[in-house]
Design a protein around this motif. Structure first.
Motif, short mmCIF file in Angstrom:
data_model
loop_
_atom_site.label_atom_id
_atom_site.label_comp_id
_atom_site.label_asym_id
_atom_site.label_seq_id
_atom_site.Cartn_x
_atom_site.Cartn_y
_atom_site.Cartn_z
N ALA A 84 0.83 -1.21 0.00
CA ALA A 84 0.00 0.00 0.00
C ALA A 84 0.85 1.25 0.00
O ALA A 84 0.56 2.21 -0.72
N TYR A 100 -1.92 -7.20 -1.47
CA TYR A 100 -1.95 -6.15 -0.46
C TYR A 100 -2.81 -6.60 0.71
O TYR A 100 -3.71 -7.42 0.56
N THR A 104 -5.52 -2.12 4.24
CA THR A 104 -5.01 -0.93 3.55
C THR A 104 -5.92 -0.55 2.36
O THR A 104 -5.54 0.29 1.55
N MET A 108 -5.40 2.44 -0.51
CA MET A 108 -5.26 2.10 -1.93
C MET A 108 -6.34 2.77 -2.78
O MET A 108 -6.05 3.28 -3.85
#
Length: 151
Positions: A84, A100, A104, A108
């Motif tokens: 991220a 990811y 996050t 993003m």
């Protein structure tokens, strides 16, 4: 590991399908495959020889299943925790496919660094995952990822 591989293959496939129109056709007419460059990031252990070069093997298997594309894979290292930070700094220069951490998601999406899944792709992702897992990758009704593990 198998679910992780399937998720990455699906993500690569979805991305390749979305950008295939942006590729360059070979000019000689003999080969009608689209040239596609995909930058793929994963943790270093997924790429190491000691771990069997999982990422490279997965990408090669994907390319073998899709002869309609002439795919050049560019590999980079980013683990789920740091993706991220790296991607949100410059989404355009970052990987096309990466893992990811779902916590996050807001970072993003605020950076405009994720694609929304829709249509048959979203249906496939939703049909193979629980509502709880999908909720961790959904924001404002939009799905932004392919789960590869549960928390």
């Amino acid at each position: 590991m198998r679910k992780k591989g399937l998720a990455l293959l699906l993500a690569i496939g979805l991305l390749a399908a979305n950008i295939a129109g942006c590729g360059n056709s070979l000019q000689d007419g003999a080969d009608k495959r689209e040239s596609v460059r995909l930058m793929v990031w994963s943790p270093s252990e997924d790429q190491s020889k000691d771990s069997g070069e999982w990422l490279q093997r997965t990408c090669e298997a994907f390319a073998a299943e899709h002869p309609e594309w002439d795919i050049t894979f560019v590999y980079g290292v980013a683990d789920e925790a740091s993706a991220a930070t790296q991607v949100s700094q410059d989404p355009e220069a970052s990987a096309d496919v990466f893992m990811y951490a779902n916590d996050t998601l807001t970072t993003m999406t605020d950076a405009n660094a994720l694609v929304k899944f829709g249509g048959k792709y979203r249906e496939e992702i939703e049909s193979t995952n629980s509502e709880e897992v999908l909720a961790s990758l959904t924001k404002d009704g939009e799905l932004y990822g392919v789960p590869f593990t549960t928390n």
